[in-house]
Design a protein around this motif. Structure first.
Motif, PDB file in Angstrom:
ATOM      1  N   ASP A 103      -2.425   4.954   9.283  1.00 58.86           N
ATOM      2  CA  ASP A 103      -2.872   3.832   8.462  1.00 58.86           C
ATOM      3  C   ASP A 103      -4.228   3.296   8.900  1.00 58.86           C
ATOM      4  OD1 ASP A 103      -0.029   2.574   7.006  1.00 58.86           O
ATOM      5  OD2 ASP A 103       0.153   3.990   8.653  1.00 58.86           O
ATOM      6  N   TYR A 104      -4.477   3.307  10.203  1.00 56.43           N
ATOM      7  CA  TYR A 104      -5.729   2.722  10.678  1.00 56.43           C
ATOM      8  C   TYR A 104      -6.948   3.476  10.150  1.00 56.43           C
ATOM      9  CZ  TYR A 104      -5.810   6.410  14.315  1.00 56.43           C
ATOM     10  OH  TYR A 104      -5.825   7.599  14.983  1.00 56.43           O
ATOM     11  N   ILE A 148      -4.926  -1.637   0.350  1.00 56.23           N
ATOM     12  CA  ILE A 148      -4.730  -1.208   1.735  1.00 56.23           C
ATOM     13  C   ILE A 148      -3.704  -2.091   2.425  1.00 56.23           C
ATOM     14  CG2 ILE A 148      -5.845  -1.006   3.996  1.00 56.23           C
ATOM     15  CD1 ILE A 148      -8.405  -0.171   2.464  1.00 56.23           C
ATOM     16  N   GLU A 149      -3.786  -3.389   2.202  1.00 54.77           N
ATOM     17  CA  GLU A 149      -2.822  -4.312   2.803  1.00 54.77           C
ATOM     18  C   GLU A 149      -1.415  -4.041   2.286  1.00 54.77           C
ATOM     19  OE1 GLU A 149      -4.637  -7.956   1.719  1.00 54.77           O
ATOM     20  OE2 GLU A 149      -6.354  -7.635   3.053  1.00 54.77           O
ATOM     21  N   TYR A 186      -0.127  -1.006   4.079  1.00 58.17           N
ATOM     22  CA  TYR A 186       0.283  -1.327   5.440  1.00 58.17           C
ATOM     23  C   TYR A 186       1.699  -1.884   5.479  1.00 58.17           C
ATOM     24  CZ  TYR A 186      -3.237  -0.820   9.119  1.00 58.17           C
ATOM     25  OH  TYR A 186      -4.044  -0.327  10.093  1.00 58.17           O
ATOM     26  N   ASN A 228     -17.037  -0.134   1.846  1.00 54.73           N
ATOM     27  CA  ASN A 228     -15.831  -0.838   1.423  1.00 54.73           C
ATOM     28  C   ASN A 228     -16.019  -1.299  -0.024  1.00 54.73           C
ATOM     29  OD1 ASN A 228     -17.898  -2.318   2.801  1.00 54.73           O
ATOM     30  ND2 ASN A 228     -16.713  -4.187   2.506  1.00 54.73           N
ATOM     31  N   TYR A 273      -2.041   3.795  -1.043  1.00 50.35           N
ATOM     32  CA  TYR A 273      -3.151   4.494  -0.413  1.00 50.35           C
ATOM     33  C   TYR A 273      -3.735   5.567  -1.335  1.00 50.35           C
ATOM     34  CZ  TYR A 273      -1.929   2.394   4.123  1.00 50.35           C
ATOM     35  OH  TYR A 273      -1.688   1.526   5.150  1.00 50.35           O
ATOM     36  N   HIS A 282     -11.442  -0.911   4.220  1.00 54.86           N
ATOM     37  CA  HIS A 282     -11.143  -2.340   4.163  1.00 54.86           C
ATOM     38  C   HIS A 282     -12.368  -3.120   4.635  1.00 54.86           C
ATOM     39  CE1 HIS A 282      -9.146  -6.200   4.799  1.00 54.86           C
ATOM     40  NE2 HIS A 282      -8.106  -5.714   4.131  1.00 54.86           N
ATOM     41  N   ASP A 288      -9.183  -3.769  -0.771  1.00 59.30           N
ATOM     42  CA  ASP A 288      -8.605  -4.458   0.395  1.00 59.30           C
ATOM     43  C   ASP A 288      -7.131  -4.753   0.149  1.00 59.30           C
ATOM     44  OD1 ASP A 288     -11.101  -4.445   1.536  1.00 59.30           O
ATOM     45  OD2 ASP A 288     -11.473  -6.587   1.313  1.00 59.30           O
ATOM     46  N   ARG A 320      -7.837   1.946   6.770  1.00 65.56           N
ATOM     47  CA  ARG A 320      -8.288   0.572   6.991  1.00 65.56           C
ATOM     48  C   ARG A 320      -9.691   0.554   7.610  1.00 65.56           C
ATOM     49  NH1 ARG A 320      -5.770  -4.383   7.147  1.00 65.56           N
ATOM     50  NH2 ARG A 320      -6.878  -5.990   8.315  1.00 65.56           N
ATOM     51  N   GLY A 369     -12.235  -3.654   8.141  1.00 67.90           N
ATOM     52  CA  GLY A 369     -12.092  -2.450   8.946  1.00 67.90           C
ATOM     53  C   GLY A 369     -13.267  -2.295   9.885  1.00 67.90           C
TER      54      GLY A 369
END
Length: 494
Positions: free
Chosen positions: A393-394, A429-430, A433, A420, A445, A401, A426, A397, A404
């Motif tokens: 996931d990172y 992506i949240e 997560y 971004n 994603y 993001h 954003d 991000r 990020g």
């Protein structure tokens, strides 16, 4: 800088049988460098001296390792049950207290770890000596996969000169700025035979590493030049092994710097690129042509569902004409340490010129590269992103993001960033997560991947394959998508 010397007992002479069962692996980076002080001076990568709680399968999924199971007690609380009967290399049992101590050391070493795994330094506690509790700062279903990383290999709480873990190999010798030598840990939880000795030796220059392989002074060479891979594989004494990785090479396109703030120009650049030809000519056919920013190895990648641009340079020229491009020279930022990126940049430069867009390559040293990139100084930056854990996931991000790591500096300063695309991405992506199932994660994603491709925020290039060389009579390298997790327990000579 000197020799740490013998840090655990081993015989000064070996039988012929033992010598035949000893192997040397050449690494591209020093396995004893200062960065690894937190692990008593040896790399947690490659060596398998230390083991994390959670492992990673060949399919990039989590699997039990030092923890046999884990559960989310509530949205922000995880409990991990430790495997019974595990001992450290000094014979002491693995306990929850040792796990907490090991994480504490990592928190003290690297201030950015809490932001990465979503746990503050006081968020790891003992439930009982067989159970560890982690308190995340927010709901994070991907937490177990996030700590399936070598950085979280568990070590003995007592600081000694000898690195002490629970893995299948134990440290017998360390030579500073040179090598680490290992032997099998006889108390390991399985009784499988392993090489009698395993040495990881630093040979920084890739051509020297390859020459050492060809001369037979090493058994395995990490990361040989892709341009030389065919000759290594064709030789009778040597061979290569390759595997697709969770890493992608791409061009990050600056959305906030003229003229690449023009979507038509960004799309034109994408139409100019031939990923298949790039892999063939720049990477010697080692790699997979990319459609998006996330390697197809990663479970939530949507490679097959992404649009492709071409190549179609006639269409690219038409889009350049329709755009606001007025002859400006685009800067292509490249890390000087990466020879492949230099070759790729030259090819891109030629293709862009063919569609009427001027560009100039700027190579910077590794120490300056990230700061130059995140300061938004370039129009186009060649970057590579990959994961060393099951939870990736990172990656998405960091790249897309606004908060990020690639975009945070400029977003906090003036509300922009580098590549971004904005608040809606954003939010996606949240949501990804917080997603509790792979289907939900892939949905959120996947939409991010489609948007960044459609808008030209990136130019996808390739999904990376790691390539290593070996002596042709050496077999038993346990392959893994994450190159730093290759296994050596079944190495043998034919």
């Amino acid at each position: 800088m000197g020799t740490a010397g013998l840090v655990a007992g081993c015989s000064s002479s070996q039988t012929e049988s033992d010598a035949n069962d000893a192997f040397t692996v050449a690494l591209e980076r020093d396995p004893t460098r200062e960065k690894w002080d937190v692990y008593n001076g040896i790399t947690p990568y490659f060596t398998h001296v230390f083991e994390p709680l959670v492992g990673v399968t060949d399919e990039m999924q989590t699997e039990p390792l030092l923890a046999t199971e884990w559960e989310a007690v509530d949205e922000t609380t995880w409990e991990f049950s430790l495997r019974d009967g595990v001992t450290f290399h000094n014979g002491d049992p693995l306990t929850a207290s040792a796990v907490v101590d090991s994480f504490t050391r990592v928190f003290e070493q690297w201030s950015w770890v809490p932001g990465w795994i979503g746990v503050e330094p006081d968020g790891v506690t003992v439930v009982d000596e067989g159970t560890v509790r982690f308190q995340t700062t927010e709901p994070f279903p991907a937490f177990p996969g996030t700590i399936s990383h070598n950085y979280f290999g568990i070590q003995h709480p007592d600081a000694t000169d000898t690195p002490v873990g629970t893995g299948p190999f134990r440290v017998t010798n360390v030579e500073s700025q040179k090598s680490v030598t290992l032997t099998p840990y006889e108390g390991y939880r399985d009784d499988a035979e392993r090489p009698s000795e395993l040495t990881f030796k630093w040979i920084e220059d890739p051509n020297t590493r390859l020459l050492s392989l060809e001369k037979g002074s090493i058994d395995v060479a990490q990361t040989i030049p892709k341009s030389r891979a065919t000759s290594v594989d064709d030789a009778s004494e040597t061979a290569i092994e390759t595997q697709l990785t969770p890493s992608a090479g791409l061009v990050a396109v600056n959305l906030y710097k003229s003229p690449t703030d023009d979507e038509l120009l960004r799309q034109a650049l994408n139409w100019a690129v031939d990923q298949a030809q790039l892999v063939k000519s720049a990477l010697n056919g080692i790699g997979k042509p990319a459609r998006g920013p996330i390697s197809s190895v990663i479970p939530w990648a949507v490679h097959d569902d992404l649009p492709t641009y071409g190549p179609d340079r006639d269409k690219a020229r038409d889009l350049v004409e329709q755009s606001g491009y007025d002859g400006e020279t685009l800067s292509i930022l490249v890390n000087s340490e990466n020879a492949d990126d230099g070759t790729v940049a030259q090819i891109l430069n030629g293709w862009f010129s063919d569609i009427g867009v001027e560009s100039k390559i700027r190579q910077v040293d590794p120490a300056s590269f990230n700061d130059t990139f995140t300061a938004g100084e370039a129009h186009l930056t060649l970057v590579g992103f990959g994961s060393n854990s099951a939870a990736c996931d990172y990656l998405i991000r960091a790249m897309f993001h606004s908060d990020g790591s690639d975009n945070r500096k400029l977003h906090e300063r003036n509300g922009t960033g580098v590549y971004n695309p904005g608040p809606e991405v954003d939010r996606l992506i949240e949501d990804g997560y917080r997603a509790e199932t792979m289907a939900e994660k892939r949905e959120h994603y996947g939409e991010v991947q489609k948007r960044v491709v459609n808008t030209g925020a990136i130019i996808p290039l390739y999904y990376n394959e790691h390539v290593l060389g070996r002596q042709s009579n050496v077999s038993g390298i346990d392959g893994h998508p994450i190159g730093k997790m290759l296994g050596w327990s079944t190495l043998e000579r034919k």
